[in-house]
Enzyme design. Sequence first.
Site, PDB file in Angstrom:
ATOM      1  N   GLU A 191    -129.907 -40.580  58.892  1.00  0.00           N
ATOM      2  CA  GLU A 191    -128.551 -40.613  58.324  1.00  0.00           C
ATOM      3  C   GLU A 191    -127.673 -39.539  58.932  1.00  0.00           C
ATOM      4  O   GLU A 191    -126.654 -39.153  58.369  1.00  0.00           O
ATOM      5  CB  GLU A 191    -128.626 -40.432  56.804  1.00  0.00           C
ATOM      6  CG  GLU A 191    -129.254 -41.624  56.112  1.00  0.00           C
ATOM      7  CD  GLU A 191    -129.179 -41.551  54.603  1.00  0.00           C
ATOM      8  OE1 GLU A 191    -128.815 -40.496  54.056  1.00  0.00           O
ATOM      9  OE2 GLU A 191    -129.483 -42.566  53.960  1.00  0.00           O
ATOM     10  N   LYS A 311    -126.278 -49.848  45.542  1.00  0.00           N
ATOM     11  CA  LYS A 311    -126.487 -50.248  46.937  1.00  0.00           C
ATOM     12  C   LYS A 311    -126.512 -51.767  46.934  1.00  0.00           C
ATOM     13  O   LYS A 311    -127.456 -52.363  46.404  1.00  0.00           O
ATOM     14  CB  LYS A 311    -127.839 -49.736  47.438  1.00  0.00           C
ATOM     15  CG  LYS A 311    -127.939 -48.238  47.647  1.00  0.00           C
ATOM     16  CD  LYS A 311    -129.395 -47.915  47.941  1.00  0.00           C
ATOM     17  CE  LYS A 311    -129.611 -46.454  48.216  1.00  0.00           C
ATOM     18  NZ  LYS A 311    -131.058 -46.119  48.085  1.00  0.00           N
ATOM     19  N   SER A 341    -130.153 -45.979  54.778  1.00  0.00           N
ATOM     20  CA  SER A 341    -130.494 -45.150  55.938  1.00  0.00           C
ATOM     21  C   SER A 341    -130.386 -45.928  57.251  1.00  0.00           C
ATOM     22  O   SER A 341    -130.075 -45.364  58.296  1.00  0.00           O
ATOM     23  CB  SER A 341    -131.869 -44.530  55.765  1.00  0.00           C
ATOM     24  OG  SER A 341    -132.807 -45.498  55.355  1.00  0.00           O
TER      25      SER A 341
HETATM   26  C1  2PG Z   1    -131.394 -43.287  49.324  1.00  0.00           C
HETATM   27  C2  2PG Z   1    -131.060 -44.107  50.543  1.00  0.00           C
HETATM   28  C3  2PG Z   1    -129.738 -43.784  51.182  1.00  0.00           C
HETATM   29  P1  2PG Z   1    -132.680 -45.589  51.910  1.00  0.00           P
HETATM   30  O1  2PG Z   1    -132.567 -43.057  49.026  1.00  0.00           O
HETATM   31  O2  2PG Z   1    -130.505 -42.923  48.572  1.00  0.00           O
HETATM   32  O3  2PG Z   1    -129.499 -42.439  51.379  1.00  0.00           O
HETATM   33  O4  2PG Z   1    -132.106 -44.174  51.454  1.00  0.00           O
HETATM   34  O5  2PG Z   1    -131.546 -46.393  52.422  1.00  0.00           O
HETATM   35  O6  2PG Z   1    -133.700 -45.265  52.970  1.00  0.00           O
HETATM   36  O7  2PG Z   1    -133.303 -46.206  50.704  1.00  0.00           O
HETATM   37 MG    MG Z   2    -131.751 -42.260  46.897  1.00  0.00          MG
END
Ligand code: 2PG
Ligand code: MG
Length: 388
Positions: A191, A311, A341
């Site tokens: 990231e 998300k 990420s």
């Molecule tokens: C998190 C995310 C984004 P990932 O844990 O908050 O920062 O990570 O996309 O790898 O789940």
């Molecule tokens: Mg997280």
Amino acid sequence: MIIRGVSAKSILDSRKEKTILVSIKTEKGVFSASAPDGKSKGKYEARPYKKSLEGDILALKKFNDYFNKEIIEGFEDLRRIEDIVEGHVGANTLFALESAALKALAKEKNKEVWQIINPDARKFPRLVGNCIGGGKHSQTKEKKPDFQEFLLIPFTKKIKDSLEVEKKIKTTVEQDLKEKDSNFKSKKNDEKGWMTSLNEKEILEILKKYKVRIGVDVASSGFYKRKKYHYENPMLKRDEEEQIGYLSNLIKNFDIFYVEDPFNEEDFDSFAKLLKKFPESLIVGDDLTVTNSKRLRKAIDNKSINALIVKPNQCGSLLEIKRVCEMAVKNGIKIVFSHRSGETQEDILADLAFGFQADFFKIGIDGKERVSKINRLIEIQKSLKPSH
Ligand code: 2PG
Ligand code: MG
């Protein structure tokens, strides 16, 4: 609006891993959107693809003729799209498909995507920027922090100014790390957070001198095994009580404002204990709640969190995201829209965050895949200038 055709293909994300891009054809042209992908995924997230990315591409092809029978006139009509593909594609595909549909609809109506969601949106989210990283996002055999992210949360009226604050601090932090970490090589992780061999206390010691609020994403499910949190830097195990004690000390000593996933994704109770001790900080659910209204309901009933990560590809459905956001607002839970990420240059996340009136926007500080989304937010803010 009538959808004349749907197609999909695989593209590469910021980690050079495959993800899906979906295109929708209407009278007004072709509209595309792609999905991101995570590495520290919650156990309860929806699957990104039903079986495989290739399988989802074929599924969309198979349903191509069904779409043109539906008329899409507003946000709620996404239901018609979901009815067609439900159970046949995964969350990444659904999210890219619905995003492309929203873009097409916005064009049809001569509006911005965020206006399709909520034409009255006015409040802008605060940036939450990843400055230093560790955990699963820093793939290295060398020492690294066990916490996944160390975040800067500036507070300025203009998004553009917040980005400047973040950038300035991140540049000076590079110098701090050069001084304090003899292994530091000015390398960045997935990231674009700085990679360091320092541990969380040493990092927080550096960050506390800056005039900005500090956050951490502990992403603790990633190192929770057999009822213990397995720290490697330094090597030691903590049980639930010890984890609460350790985090409480950090929050107190370093005045931490934002704490994401402090406990394993099953542990609604420990979240609640921490929130009770620190109601002024944000205790944020990510793997705990996975953008799922049932998990959020449980977190609310247990008084586990006062903020939650959204998300879009954790669930895929923009209608579910709407339900999650409405439930959050009703229960006084702050909303944090977040990148993944593995990202693409897709910028619709900014429209979604603004349209759903997020309180925070968690996104990297540099890298074209992250900056594209901040730039889109800045553009929206500029377009509304007269009323600000
Ligand atoms: C998190 C995310 C984004 P990932 O844990 O908050 O920062 O990570 O996309 O790898 O789940
Ligand atoms: Mg997280």
